[in-house]
Design a protein around this motif. Structure first.
Motif, PDB file in Angstrom:
ATOM      1  N   GLN B 221       0.839  -1.191   0.000  1.00  0.00           N
ATOM      2  CA  GLN B 221       0.000   0.000   0.000  1.00  0.00           C
ATOM      3  C   GLN B 221       0.875   1.242   0.000  1.00  0.00           C
ATOM      4  OE1 GLN B 221      -2.870  -1.618  -0.986  1.00  0.00           O
ATOM      5  NE2 GLN B 221      -3.677   0.259  -0.043  1.00  0.00           N
ATOM      6  N   ASP B 223       0.026   4.413   0.234  1.00  0.00           N
ATOM      7  CA  ASP B 223      -0.313   5.428   1.232  1.00  0.00           C
ATOM      8  C   ASP B 223       0.231   5.050   2.614  1.00  0.00           C
ATOM      9  OD1 ASP B 223      -2.112   3.325   1.119  1.00  0.00           O
ATOM     10  OD2 ASP B 223      -3.754   4.489   1.989  1.00  0.00           O
ATOM     11  N   GLN B 224       0.218   3.738   2.909  1.00  0.00           N
ATOM     12  CA  GLN B 224       0.773   3.302   4.195  1.00  0.00           C
ATOM     13  C   GLN B 224       2.281   3.536   4.262  1.00  0.00           C
ATOM     14  OE1 GLN B 224      -0.401  -0.762   5.012  1.00  0.00           O
ATOM     15  NE2 GLN B 224      -2.590  -0.211   4.898  1.00  0.00           N
ATOM     16  N   ALA B 225       2.962   3.229   3.154  1.00  0.00           N
ATOM     17  CA  ALA B 225       4.418   3.421   3.111  1.00  0.00           C
ATOM     18  C   ALA B 225       4.766   4.899   3.319  1.00  0.00           C
ATOM     19  CB  ALA B 225       4.971   2.924   1.774  1.00  0.00           C
ATOM     20  N   GLU B 227       2.890   7.242   4.567  1.00  0.00           N
ATOM     21  CA  GLU B 227       2.450   7.667   5.903  1.00  0.00           C
ATOM     22  C   GLU B 227       3.530   7.308   6.940  1.00  0.00           C
ATOM     23  OE1 GLU B 227      -1.298   8.788   6.316  1.00  0.00           O
ATOM     24  OE2 GLU B 227      -0.033   9.850   7.785  1.00  0.00           O
ATOM     25  N   THR B 228       4.127   6.144   6.782  1.00  0.00           N
ATOM     26  CA  THR B 228       5.217   5.741   7.685  1.00  0.00           C
ATOM     27  C   THR B 228       6.354   6.749   7.641  1.00  0.00           C
ATOM     28  OG1 THR B 228       4.669   3.414   7.339  1.00  0.00           O
ATOM     29  CG2 THR B 228       6.865   3.883   8.204  1.00  0.00           C
ATOM     30  N   THR B 231       5.228  10.005   9.409  1.00  0.00           N
ATOM     31  CA  THR B 231       5.172   9.816  10.861  1.00  0.00           C
ATOM     32  C   THR B 231       6.575   9.820  11.459  1.00  0.00           C
ATOM     33  OG1 THR B 231       3.238   8.423  10.508  1.00  0.00           O
ATOM     34  CG2 THR B 231       4.263   8.320  12.687  1.00  0.00           C
TER      35      THR B 231
END
Ligand SMILES: Nc1ncnc2c1ncn2[C@@H]1O[C@H](COP(=O)(O)OP(=O)(O)O)[C@@H](O)[C@H]1O
Ligand SMILES: Nc1ncnc2c1ncn2[C@@H]1O[C@H](COP(=O)(O)OP(=O)(O)O)[C@@H](O)[C@H]1O
Ligand SMILES: [Mg+2]
Ligand SMILES: [Mg+2]
Lengths: 240, 240
Positions: B221, B223-225, B227-228, B231
């Motif tokens: 994903q 967006d998850q990558a 987002e990590t 963050t």
């Protein structure tokens, strides 16, 4: 000079050892390859023509002080050269847009370049001889930056000399590829061959191609083209 | 800052004029493209993530004195930048073998490079953004040698800074692409974006990919990558 074991066989030449460990006997082959070996053919007489053309040109370069491996021509298809540890970098010098430069930069074939372009390619058939830059050369530890600059300097000298020499034969030197090596004393010297296999050579008036592109593009008789180059080189009176 | 006419729409961003002729409003899009536009997708949230990540990183670079176009983040997906005349050279800096370097030189992905490699690519979609050298850059008259050296110097500074910054976030900076331009006073400044679209970023412990390769290779994903990465950047306390 005695012919001993086959040391290496490439696409266009065989290298034999001799009784002198620093001297190799080069046998020029009739084989023709292009597109990284994908297109193959035998062209009768090509070995003889390239052997003679390369001998003439290396001899010329010796007379103008460019250190090189050429010792002497032995027979129609053989010559003696100093053995070198070949540097796996192909140095390409370009005066006119053609071939991969045209494709890379979108330049029309035949456009004269207002800057002489020197390119380095990593001599590796498996990788398709990719273009590389100075950082890649450092990374692969192929030569030092000083040695690379020396190679570039010598390549530009070769270009100056050959451009004049060919001009006197009504031939335009479009581009060419050189290989360098270190001799037994560690001195950088020009090696390999200079022939219509490794140069783009066009008739200065008609732009007729007189080099391996005749084979690559299937547009004529390779032996006739190379014979034209040899005849013109033999007829030329050059002063430099 | 008023939003006026759309000046240019690229693959990842729209540039709008503002009431200040030297300031542009950049709108980050959710569009994702790879392989020179051949693979396309929409990734919800990507525009927001890249806008914020690029803002953080350009702000960081400003604090360490690297001249750049960033003015301020305006909204989730918008930022203000100084308008520059973009130099059509993509400057790539590499610390670890990956992507086209692996393919070009036959190096296994993930091998650390003992020389930091800087590459120049001609920013031209029709030509497929080819690798070029300094002679090509002179031939195309893209920038002077001095300007090119300045770009290379700045790119290496950016690399030093970002490598440290990401290390503090447990992220390995594998490689990245920069674009430079001249501002209204003719000064060379870093432009464009620095985001997981333009960097390869791996988790320092697991080598998990946290960048556009997730999309190129279809391995997770996007967006998850991204987002990590955001963050971790927000959580990092960096001292330099
Ligand atoms: N003086 C020299 N000493 C050692 N090797 C040489 C010398 N000159 C050329 N060579 C090498 O001879 C090999 C055979 O030449 P060629 O058939 O043209 O090979 P290729 O298939 O690599 O083009 C090449 O690898 C070339 O680098
Ligand atoms: N400060 C700036 N001034 C003018 N143009 C810029 C600036 N920063 C980036 N650009 C340009 O904005 C354009 C749009 O960005 P993007 O969508 O990433 O384009 P591309 O499809 O070329 O990657 C690119 O051509 C980029 O070079
Ligand atoms: Mg050869
Ligand atoms: Mg872009």
């Amino acid at each position: 000079m005695e012919k001993r074991a086959l040391l290496y066989e490439g696409k266009a030449k065989q290298l034999f050892e001799t009784n002198d460990p620093n001297i190799l006997r080069v046998q020029y082959k009739d084989a023709l390859t292009a597109f990284n070996g994908e297109k193959k053919e035998r062209a009768k007489g090509k070995g003889r023509l390239n052997n003679e053309i390369s001998s003439i040109l290396f001899h010329q370069l010796s007379t103008v002080g460019i250190a090189n491996h050429f010792v002497k021509r032995l027979s129609e298809t053989e010559q003696l050269v100093k053995k070198t540890s070949i540097i796996p970098i192909e140095v390409v010098v370009r005066n006119v847009a053609a071939g991969s430069l045209s494709r890379r930069l979108g330049l029309e074939e035949g456009v004269p370049l207002n800057t002489t372009v020197v390119e380095f390619y990593y001599k590796d058939d498996d990788l398709g001889d990719p273009l590389i830059n100075e950082d890649h050369i450092q990374l692969l530890d192929l030569v030092s930056i000083n040695q690379l600059n020396e190679m570039k300097e010598m390549a530009l000298q070769v270009n100056d000399h050959l451009t004049n020499h060919f001009k006197a034969c009504d031939v335009k030197l479009v581009d060419f590829k050189l290989e360098f090596g270190f001799d037994e004393e560690g001195k950088l010297i020009l090696s390999d061959e200079i022939s219509p296999d490794t140069c783009r050579l066009w008739d200065v008036h008609t732009n007729e191609k007189l080099d391996k592109d005749v084979f690559r593009e299937g547009i004529g008789q390779i032996d006739q083209a190379y014979e034209t180059i040899l005849t013109r080189l033999k007829g030329a009176v050059v002063t430099d």
